[in-house]
Design a protein around this motif. Structure first.
Motif, mmCIF file in Angstrom:
data_model
loop_
_atom_site.group_PDB
_atom_site.id
_atom_site.type_symbol
_atom_site.label_atom_id
_atom_site.label_comp_id
_atom_site.label_asym_id
_atom_site.label_seq_id
_atom_site.Cartn_x
_atom_site.Cartn_y
_atom_site.Cartn_z
ATOM 1 N N PRO A 1 0.889 -1.072 0.043
ATOM 2 C CA PRO A 1 -0.007 0.002 0.154
ATOM 3 C C PRO A 1 0.931 1.386 -0.157
ATOM 4 O O PRO A 1 0.611 2.232 -0.717
ATOM 5 C CB PRO A 1 -0.747 -0.038 1.229
ATOM 6 N N LEU A 2 1.964 1.243 0.722
ATOM 7 C CA LEU A 2 2.742 2.654 0.697
ATOM 8 C C LEU A 2 3.431 2.803 -0.461
ATOM 9 O O LEU A 2 3.398 4.040 -1.205
ATOM 10 C CB LEU A 2 3.984 2.320 1.865
ATOM 11 N N GLY A 3 3.752 1.694 -1.232
ATOM 12 C CA GLY A 3 4.514 1.882 -2.638
ATOM 13 C C GLY A 3 3.267 2.133 -3.618
ATOM 14 O O GLY A 3 3.405 3.220 -4.554
ATOM 15 N N VAL A 4 1.951 1.760 -3.424
ATOM 16 C CA VAL A 4 0.788 2.050 -4.275
ATOM 17 C C VAL A 4 0.540 3.526 -4.036
ATOM 18 O O VAL A 4 0.446 4.316 -5.045
ATOM 19 C CB VAL A 4 -0.384 1.185 -4.030
ATOM 20 N N ALA A 5 0.459 4.067 -2.806
ATOM 21 C CA ALA A 5 0.204 5.334 -2.549
ATOM 22 C C ALA A 5 1.076 6.328 -3.063
ATOM 23 O O ALA A 5 0.765 7.542 -3.617
ATOM 24 C CB ALA A 5 0.132 5.589 -1.175
ATOM 25 N N LYS A 6 2.560 5.982 -3.184
ATOM 26 C CA LYS A 6 3.446 6.817 -3.648
ATOM 27 C C LYS A 6 3.335 6.791 -5.378
ATOM 28 O O LYS A 6 3.564 8.017 -5.896
ATOM 29 C CB LYS A 6 4.897 6.156 -3.414
ATOM 30 N N LEU A 7 3.107 5.862 -5.989
ATOM 31 C CA LEU A 7 2.735 5.768 -7.361
ATOM 32 C C LEU A 7 1.651 6.710 -7.565
ATOM 33 O O LEU A 7 1.574 7.352 -8.785
ATOM 34 C CB LEU A 7 2.824 4.494 -7.790
ATOM 35 N N LEU A 8 0.462 6.448 -6.957
ATOM 36 C CA LEU A 8 -0.603 7.316 -7.099
ATOM 37 C C LEU A 8 -0.413 8.823 -6.823
ATOM 38 O O LEU A 8 -0.978 9.564 -7.754
ATOM 39 C CB LEU A 8 -1.887 6.612 -6.280
ATOM 40 N N ALA A 9 0.321 9.066 -5.899
ATOM 41 C CA ALA A 9 0.625 10.488 -5.637
ATOM 42 C C ALA A 9 1.313 11.047 -6.730
ATOM 43 O O ALA A 9 0.880 12.204 -7.505
ATOM 44 C CB ALA A 9 1.596 10.426 -4.564
ATOM 45 N N ASP B 1 -6.518 -7.098 3.127
ATOM 46 C CA ASP B 1 -7.543 -6.533 4.239
ATOM 47 C C ASP B 1 -6.488 -5.589 4.926
ATOM 48 O O ASP B 1 -6.759 -5.404 6.080
ATOM 49 C CB ASP B 1 -7.787 -7.465 5.446
ATOM 50 N N ASN B 2 -6.079 -4.771 4.305
ATOM 51 C CA ASN B 2 -4.976 -3.475 4.633
ATOM 52 C C ASN B 2 -5.971 -2.454 5.316
ATOM 53 O O ASN B 2 -5.396 -1.744 6.349
ATOM 54 C CB ASN B 2 -3.758 -3.120 3.995
ATOM 55 N N ASN B 3 -6.726 -1.914 4.415
ATOM 56 C CA ASN B 3 -7.291 -0.542 4.878
ATOM 57 C C ASN B 3 -6.328 0.499 4.895
ATOM 58 O O ASN B 3 -6.347 0.944 6.027
ATOM 59 C CB ASN B 3 -8.387 -0.932 5.888
ATOM 60 N N GLN B 4 -5.632 0.769 4.148
ATOM 61 C CA GLN B 4 -4.581 1.802 4.327
ATOM 62 C C GLN B 4 -4.308 2.743 3.052
ATOM 63 O O GLN B 4 -4.005 3.910 2.954
ATOM 64 C CB GLN B 4 -3.038 1.101 4.263
ATOM 65 N N THR B 5 -4.448 2.276 1.690
ATOM 66 C CA THR B 5 -4.085 3.112 0.654
ATOM 67 C C THR B 5 -4.763 4.479 0.402
ATOM 68 O O THR B 5 -3.679 5.506 0.454
ATOM 69 C CB THR B 5 -4.335 2.424 -0.837
ATOM 70 N N GLY B 6 -5.825 4.517 0.676
ATOM 71 C CA GLY B 6 -6.586 5.831 0.638
ATOM 72 C C GLY B 6 -6.177 7.022 1.567
ATOM 73 O O GLY B 6 -5.748 7.954 1.035
ATOM 74 N N GLN B 7 -5.879 6.487 2.913
ATOM 75 C CA GLN B 7 -5.403 7.273 3.747
ATOM 76 C C GLN B 7 -4.002 7.661 3.686
ATOM 77 O O GLN B 7 -3.728 8.813 3.888
ATOM 78 C CB GLN B 7 -5.564 6.769 5.183
ATOM 79 N N MET B 8 -3.183 6.861 2.991
ATOM 80 C CA MET B 8 -1.691 7.217 2.881
ATOM 81 C C MET B 8 -1.538 8.066 1.874
ATOM 82 O O MET B 8 -0.803 9.159 1.586
ATOM 83 C CB MET B 8 -0.911 5.752 2.441
ATOM 84 N N LEU B 9 -2.346 7.697 0.796
ATOM 85 C CA LEU B 9 -2.207 8.713 -0.598
ATOM 86 C C LEU B 9 -2.586 10.507 0.075
ATOM 87 O O LEU B 9 -2.080 11.130 -0.380
ATOM 88 C CB LEU B 9 -3.315 8.350 -1.546
ATOM 89 N N ALA B 10 -3.898 10.416 0.634
ATOM 90 C CA ALA B 10 -4.167 11.740 1.636
ATOM 91 C C ALA B 10 -3.050 12.321 2.205
ATOM 92 O O ALA B 10 -2.705 13.473 2.044
ATOM 93 C CB ALA B 10 -5.510 11.497 2.283
ATOM 94 N N GLY B 11 -2.188 11.437 2.794
ATOM 95 C CA GLY B 11 -1.342 12.107 3.843
ATOM 96 C C GLY B 11 0.055 12.406 2.826
ATOM 97 O O GLY B 11 0.406 13.603 3.129
ATOM 98 N N LEU B 12 0.177 11.701 1.866
ATOM 99 C CA LEU B 12 1.357 12.199 0.932
ATOM 100 C C LEU B 12 0.874 13.341 0.401
ATOM 101 O O LEU B 12 1.648 14.322 -0.108
ATOM 102 C CB LEU B 12 1.366 10.999 -0.062
#
Lengths: 309, 249
Positions: free
Chosen positions: B94-102, B123-134
């Protein structure tokens, strides 16, 4: 290792989910707490009494009143300058905040942990609990959310933490709390209830759900849950949902009424100590996990059971 | 107004996951794969926002193996306009996905990113929140209702005690919960039409983002199995058993 535990509270008292997170954190090292909110002096006092707690950081500011992730995450990041792990209960608040913190710290979060194997290794459920993964983190700092049912609750007394005020990081102006509909519920909260009675789609309507499930729950002093199908059909509100994407519960006794037992539902309740199932379908998968099963028409059986208990 | 919708290809909702005998993961060979159900809800919401809030373009992104192109085609058949496939030979967390999405957000400049709240595999429930943070954006997670008005998104969220409504300044992130909508099925003509909709193919390296995993999965095992219990004949026997267990008086 110095941990920072997010204290989930309702403005006046510490919520139970926090206590499991404290236990998980204590397995990593020193336990410090973060109480963020508005006028949270009483919460901080209560938090300082939790067994094994060191410092209680208190951020009292209107910007934190509704635990908006946009405002809270920078506060946590600031405090993580001198902590090694951020630990939050896997509640909707914890799930909302922790990944934002993780991204800001450039850490890959480990969600919903079931156990602490070592300082960097944890177990967690994947695929709706159909597999348990053991994962090791290479990040210098850790960000974790904790499944409440997987850890004992820390005692709410015996601790003598020191309360320390921390400066507010302010309102980031990205979001505002506009309102909430939190149902006043005299029944025990699902995630901490000793007994839960859950209803499924077979109840047929919202009226019948309440007419059958509520009296049985009242008789047992139980919390009330529901399957996704029942919530989707509008028989019960969203906060009743037990399952993979709803609440994970593990009460002493779980009574499943008219619930077939889809894997997504089982994921949320199969760690209950005793499962009792009432269903008219002899082959319903719920019977494969139930300790006591009764095949029958719930419209006859449930009122009879309520009366005879 | 432009909406970006990231989608993930996962083991189909109805398939029972099987843990591999060597304990390295869940067996995904020769099983049905589909779009993550929460992502279907995200695509559907974006489409509905076309009618409701003047959304003019929906861009769908998927990050993963080349077969994720199928998942993008599904979204295009539902009604999205354009796809971006980012292939990666290794698993992207998810962290890598969020970085790519950013990075993709930087290029595409959407007003809203709608994601599923969690993928039903990890079942991580992380990517959206991580992207918002980045991105430093507001986040409306676990949404059961989204309204767009006057440069903001009013998001009703499913929280533990009931519902909470937050107002987010746009651009913002929304993650979907189950009750947001019921996703449509793509019609056959739309499936045909989707084949000619544009889809760009990139690699993680094209974005200059380090997506090396931070977590190592040491092992994956089946959970302890519950023994099926007994069936009772009637309510009287159930009450008797409950009494014996000390549950009823």
């Amino acid at each position: 290792m110095k941990t920072l535990v997010w204290v989930e509270h309702d403005g006046s008292s510490v919520k139970d989910a926090t206590l499991a997170a404290v236990t998980a954190a204590s397995q990593l090292g020193e336990v410090h707490l973060l109480v963020a909110g508005e006028n949270v002096g009483a919460v901080a006092e209560a938090a300082a009494k939790i067994a094994g707690v060191g410092k209680v950081h208190v951020a009292d500011d209107a910007a934190f009143a509704h635990a908006l992730a946009e405002n809270v995450a920078p506060l946590v990041v600031e405090l993580m300058g001198h902590h090694d792990a951020f630990v939050a209960p896997a509640t909707t608040t914890g799930k909302n905040i922790a990944p934002r913190v993780a991204a800001l710290l450039d850490v890959m979060q480990i969600s919903d942990i079931l156990s602490v194997e070592s300082e960097d290794t944890f177990t967690r459920a994947i695929y709706a609990g159909n597999a348990i993964a053991t994962v090791q983190s290479s990040d210098a700092k850790k960000v974790l959310t904790v499944r409440g049912t997987a850890f004992d609750k820390a005692a709410t007394d015996g601790g003598s933490g020191t309360i320390e005020a921390v400066a507010s990081t302010g309102d980031k102006g990205l979001s505002t709390f506009t309102g909430s509909e939190i149902a006043a519920n005299a029944r025990p909260e699902l995630t901490s209830a000793k007994i839960i009675v859950s209803g499924g789609r077979a109840l047929g309507s919202e009226e019948q759900f309440h007419a059958l499930i509520d009296p049985l729950a009242d008789k047992l002093g139980a919390g009330v849950g529901a399957s996704r199908a029942a919530v989707d059909a509008g028989y019960a509100p969203n906060d009743y949902q037990v399952g993979q994407t709803g609440k994970i519960v593990a009460p002493e006794i779980y009574v499943a009424v008219g619930i077939s037992g889809a894997i997504q539902h089982l994921a949320g309740m199969k760690d209950s100590k005793t499962i009792i199932a009432i269903n008219k379908d002899d082959d319903a998968p719920i019977f494969q996990v139930a300790d006591l099963g009764l095949v029958g028409d719930l419209f006859k059986v449930v009122p009879e059971l309520t009366e005879k208990l | 107004m432009k909406v970006l919708v990231p989608v993930k290809r996962v083991l189909d909702y109805n398939v029972k996951p099987r843990v591999k005998a060597d304990g390295t993961g869940v067996d995904l060979a020769n099983v049905k794969m589909s779009m993550n159900p929460f992502d279907e809800i995200a695509v559907e919401e974006a489409i509905r926002l076309k009618d409701r809030a003047g959304v003019t373009e929906i861009v769908v992104v998927s990050i993963g193996e080349p077969k994720a192109a199928e998942t993008i085609r599904t979204a295009l058949a539902m009604g999205a306009d354009r796809g971006i496939l980012v292939t990666s030979e290794t698993k992207v967390e998810p962290l890598g996905v969020a970085k790519l999405l950013a990075k993709i957000v930087e290029e595409e400049a959407p007003d809203l990113v709608v994601l599923g709240k969690q993928a039903i595999d990890d079942d991580n429930n992380q990517t959206g929140q991580m992207l918002a943070g980045l991105l430093g954006w507001g986040q409306g997670t676990f949404a059961s209702k989204v309204e767009i008005a006057d440069g903001s998104a009013v998001v009703t969220r499913e929280v533990d005690g009931g519902l909470e409504t937050d107002t987010l300044k746009l651009p913002a992130i929304v993650t979907t919960d189950l009750r947001l909508n019921e996703p449509r099925y793509a019609s056959l003509p739309n499936i045909m039409k989707a084949k000619s909709k544009p889809m760009a193919t990139k690699t993680a390296a094209d974005y200059g983002v380090d997506v090396a995993p931070r977590l190592t999965t040491l092992k994956v095992v089946e959970p302890g199995k519950r023994q099926a219990g007994i069936k009772v004949a009637d309510v009287d026997e159930l009450v008797m058993k409950l009494q014996a267990m000390g549950i009823a008086k």
